[in-house]
Design an enzyme around this catalytic site. Structure first.
Site, short mmCIF file in Angstrom:
data_model
loop_
_atom_site.label_atom_id
_atom_site.label_comp_id
_atom_site.label_asym_id
_atom_site.label_seq_id
_atom_site.Cartn_x
_atom_site.Cartn_y
_atom_site.Cartn_z
N ARG A 45 0.84 -1.20 0.00
CA ARG A 45 0.00 0.00 0.00
C ARG A 45 0.88 1.25 0.00
O ARG A 45 1.04 1.91 -1.01
CB ARG A 45 -0.95 -0.03 1.20
CG ARG A 45 -2.17 0.87 1.05
CD ARG A 45 -1.89 2.32 1.41
NE ARG A 45 -1.46 2.51 2.78
CZ ARG A 45 -1.00 3.65 3.24
NH1 ARG A 45 -0.88 4.71 2.43
NH2 ARG A 45 -0.60 3.77 4.50
N GLU A 46 1.49 1.56 1.13
CA GLU A 46 2.38 2.73 1.19
C GLU A 46 3.55 2.59 0.23
O GLU A 46 3.94 3.54 -0.45
CB GLU A 46 2.90 2.91 2.63
CG GLU A 46 3.90 4.04 2.80
CD GLU A 46 3.25 5.41 2.82
OE1 GLU A 46 3.69 6.27 2.03
OE2 GLU A 46 2.30 5.63 3.61
N THR A 77 2.56 12.18 9.41
CA THR A 77 2.39 12.22 7.96
C THR A 77 3.51 12.94 7.23
O THR A 77 3.86 12.57 6.10
CB THR A 77 1.02 12.86 7.64
OG1 THR A 77 0.00 12.07 8.26
CG2 THR A 77 0.76 12.91 6.14
N HIS A 126 6.65 8.65 8.93
CA HIS A 126 7.35 8.99 7.69
C HIS A 126 8.77 9.44 8.02
O HIS A 126 9.08 9.82 9.15
CB HIS A 126 6.58 10.05 6.92
CG HIS A 126 5.47 9.46 6.09
ND1 HIS A 126 5.61 9.20 4.75
CD2 HIS A 126 4.22 9.05 6.44
CE1 HIS A 126 4.48 8.66 4.29
NE2 HIS A 126 3.62 8.55 5.30
N HIS A 170 2.64 5.25 12.43
CA HIS A 170 2.94 5.28 11.00
C HIS A 170 3.87 6.47 10.80
O HIS A 170 3.43 7.60 10.65
CB HIS A 170 1.65 5.43 10.19
CG HIS A 170 1.85 5.36 8.71
ND1 HIS A 170 1.77 4.18 8.00
CD2 HIS A 170 2.14 6.32 7.79
CE1 HIS A 170 1.98 4.43 6.71
NE2 HIS A 170 2.21 5.72 6.56
N HIS A 194 40.03 -1.88 11.90
CA HIS A 194 38.72 -2.52 12.00
C HIS A 194 38.81 -4.00 11.67
O HIS A 194 38.27 -4.85 12.39
CB HIS A 194 37.73 -1.85 11.05
CG HIS A 194 37.24 -0.52 11.52
ND1 HIS A 194 35.92 -0.16 11.54
CD2 HIS A 194 37.92 0.56 12.01
CE1 HIS A 194 35.79 1.07 12.00
NE2 HIS A 194 37.00 1.53 12.29
N HIS A 204 -7.14 -1.00 2.95
CA HIS A 204 -7.14 0.44 3.23
C HIS A 204 -8.41 1.08 2.68
O HIS A 204 -8.95 0.66 1.66
CB HIS A 204 -5.91 1.07 2.57
CG HIS A 204 -5.33 2.21 3.34
ND1 HIS A 204 -5.08 3.45 2.78
CD2 HIS A 204 -4.95 2.31 4.64
CE1 HIS A 204 -4.56 4.24 3.69
NE2 HIS A 204 -4.47 3.59 4.82
#
Length: 461
Positions: free
Chosen positions: A12-13, A170, A200, A198, A292, A76
């Site tokens: 969906r998203e 949002t 963003h 949710h 490292h 949705h």
């Protein structure tokens, strides 16, 4: 005690990422992979948007009924009765109704007062509940909504029949301390209701905000594979799953399957994975600096937060001007080549003096060793052979039946149905070339197989 699960919204998203479109078959394959991964919920799409999304959800729900998919399926919907009817006729497990609740959204988008918004929310949730499904309400732009009104919205949704409310950041403006404070207050002020976040990623804080929401009482985190979504996307599934495991000791998905799902979505979305992407990027467990590498060779925990094997990965290191003796010696030992200390110093000096080569491949290292030692060197043969067999099926056979036959052949580790010129991709493992040939012949002899193409795996990152 912390309780948390993942809602994956790739279908969906994720499909709202600019340039991304999934076919129906791809949607189904991604949903199956997400279920195998173990996500709690799959947001399968907004069925009122287009016929292909509707068909994809229909097929996904069918697989759920057959027990092939086990995750909860979410459809949705806008706060519109026709949207709800379309989602309900597909028999999804849950309908997620969204509505912008900030004063900005009410004025600029809905042209509604707060009272009108509350009435719409209550009516549409009640309407959805009357169709016999679970309901989640999404408070769109919740992070910019007056807190007292957000509490009223949440109570209205709960009283109308929603058992979950998702707080949508949002435009991605929350920060962790504010997020924890917000969810702590909501869970305190609105009992008998569970909250999702949710988040963003506009400011790059989505994962941090999701973790803070968990501390504040959120029980479902919305995520997408590879962080797909509107603009710059939402919480990346692989990152939040790893972070939850590390910080809270909870394995919300099968971590060793993340790489496969990430690669699958990368292929179908057409959005390439940056090499330095956490967890599933090519460089996630690839070390460079000499200090490292020396530390990792002695104890991997010095420069790794978790073992790469946890995620189905392997560690490696590059050879270039930053390389030290520990890395170079280990590399030659793995190649089965004996080099004296004096020869090693000469080889290392040559590597450090050449600043134009970004990566020394194994063949480059062998050439350097032969140049310094004056000997013809043969690398040690690999302990096992891995190969990818691309399979083309006869046109009159059911691909899934061929897939099942191939999966039981000795030496076959994984079988995947794919798109493109071939129908199936088979991952095999053999102890030598003779055994590999036997596996290939068994694949070719399988009913329904027309042709194969073999690719040897030279190196895994």
């Amino acid at each position: 005690m912390i309780k948390v699960g993942i809602l994956d919204s790739t279908l969906r998203e994720g499909e709202q990422t600019p340039g991304v479109i999934f076919t129906v078959d791809q949607r189904v394959e991604i949903a199956k992979a997400l279920s195998d991964l173990g996500v709690s919920m799959i947001e399968a799409g907004h069925p009122a948007v287009s016929p292909d999304i509707y068909e994809g959800i229909k097929r996904i729900v069918k697989l759920k009924k057959e027990g092939i998919i086990t995750s909860e399926i979410v459809g949705h919907s806008r706060a519109v009765k026709r949207d709800i009817e379309i989602a309900a006729e597909l028999e999804v497990d849950r309908i997620a109704i969204f509505y912008g609740v900030s004063d900005l959204h009410l004025k600029a988008k809905h042209k509604a007062t707060r009272e009108e918004a509350l009435r719409t929310i209550a009516e549409t949730i009640s309407y959805a509940k009357n169709h016999g499904v679970k309901v989640r309400f999404t408070a769109e732009d919740g992070s910019r909504t007056d807190f007292d009104f957000l509490v009223t919205v949440s109570k209205t949704a709960r009283d109308a029949g929603a058992d979950r409310v998702s707080i949508a950041d949002t435009v991605g403006i929350l920060y962790p301390s504010k997020t924890k404070e917000l969810f702590s207050a909501l869970t305190r002020e609105v009992p008998n209701l569970e909250f999702d976040i949710h988040a963003h990623n506009d400011l790059g804080l989505a994962v941090a905000n999701a973790l803070a929401a968990i501390e504040g009482g959120a029980t479902i985190i919305h995520a997408t594979v590879n962080g797909l979504g509107e603009r710059v996307g939402i919480v990346p599934l692989q990152q939040i799953a790893a972070a939850i495991k590390y910080h809270f000791g909870i394995e919300v998905v099968k971590l060793d399957k993340l790489q496969y799902v990430s690669s699958l979505v990368e292929k179908y979305s057409g959005i390439p994975m940056p090499p330095n992407y956490p967890i599933t990027g090519d460089y996630a467990f690839l070390h460079k600096a000499g200090v490292h590498v020396a530390g990792v060779l002695n104890d991997p925990r010095t420069y790794e937060f978790m073992p790469p094997e946890t995620f189905g990965r392997t560690r490696d290191y590059t050879i270039d001007k930053y390389t030290g003796k520990h890395a170079l010696r280990d590399k030659y030992e793995k190649l089965g080549v004996k080099i004296s200390d004096a020869e090693m110093d000469q080889i290392l000096a040559k590597i450090k003096s050449n600043t134009t080569i970004r990566f020394y491949r194994d063949v480059d290292l062998l050439e350097l060793a032969e140049e310094v030692t004056g000997r013809v060197l043969k690398p040690r043969p690999p302990e096992q052979i891995e190969a990818l067999i691309s399979v083309k099926c006869d046109s009159n056979v059911y691909t899934t039946s061929v897939t099942r036959r191939l999966s039981v052949i000795n030496g076959v580790k994984e079988v995947m149905e794919i798109s493109g010129d071939y129908d199936i991709l088979v991952k095999v493992q053999a102890k030598d070339s003779n055994e590999l040939n036997q596996i290939i012949e068994s694949i070719r002899a399988t009913k329904g197989v027309r042709s194969t193409l073999t690719s040897l795996v030279l190196k895994k990152m």
